[in-house]
Write a protein that holds these residues in place. Structure first.
Motif, short mmCIF file in Angstrom:
data_model
loop_
_atom_site.label_atom_id
_atom_site.label_comp_id
_atom_site.label_asym_id
_atom_site.label_seq_id
_atom_site.Cartn_x
_atom_site.Cartn_y
_atom_site.Cartn_z
N CYS A 16 -10.61 -0.30 -4.97
CA CYS A 16 -9.91 0.12 -6.18
C CYS A 16 -10.87 0.09 -7.36
O CYS A 16 -11.56 -0.91 -7.59
CB CYS A 16 -8.72 -0.81 -6.43
N ARG A 18 -10.09 -0.14 -10.34
CA ARG A 18 -9.54 -1.00 -11.38
C ARG A 18 -9.76 -2.48 -11.08
O ARG A 18 -10.16 -3.24 -11.94
CB ARG A 18 -8.05 -0.70 -11.54
N CYS A 19 -9.48 -2.91 -9.83
CA CYS A 19 -9.51 -4.35 -9.54
C CYS A 19 -10.38 -4.74 -8.36
O CYS A 19 -10.60 -5.93 -8.12
CB CYS A 19 -8.10 -4.87 -9.32
N CYS A 38 -5.81 0.82 -5.60
CA CYS A 38 -4.94 0.06 -4.70
C CYS A 38 -3.52 0.56 -4.94
O CYS A 38 -3.25 1.27 -5.91
CB CYS A 38 -5.06 -1.44 -4.99
N HIS A 41 -2.05 -0.53 -8.51
CA HIS A 41 -2.51 0.20 -9.68
C HIS A 41 -2.13 1.68 -9.64
O HIS A 41 -1.92 2.30 -10.67
CB HIS A 41 -4.02 0.00 -9.89
#
Length: 75
Positions: A16, A18-19, A38, A41
């Motif tokens: 992901c 983002r994370c 993911c 998100h």
């Protein structure tokens, strides 16, 4: 426009953006840029992504699949 396309399946090495968790969604932008997300998100941003992405490959249904080895252990 947003469509779902069959692309190369996402693997455990796809993370992901983002994370860093395992990515289950690939959103391709008009520029050709792929955004990997993911399931969490993706769902947080799904409405907007469906407005701007040219394609979305959502494999999050794989989260509900019980691996064969786990199914054998339950017996």
């Amino acid at each position: 426009m947003s469509t779902t396309m069959s692309l190369t399946p996402l693997t455990a090495t796809d993370r992901c953006d983002r994370c860093g968790a395992q990515a289950y969604v690939r959103a391709t932008m008009e520029s050709g840029f792929d955004l990997l997300l993911c399931a969490h998100h993706f769902h947080d941003n799904e409405i907007r992504l469906r407005e701007i992405a040219v394609s979305i490959q959502d494999e999050s249904e794989r989260l509900a699949v019980v691996p064969a080895t786990a199914a054998l252990e339950e017996r």
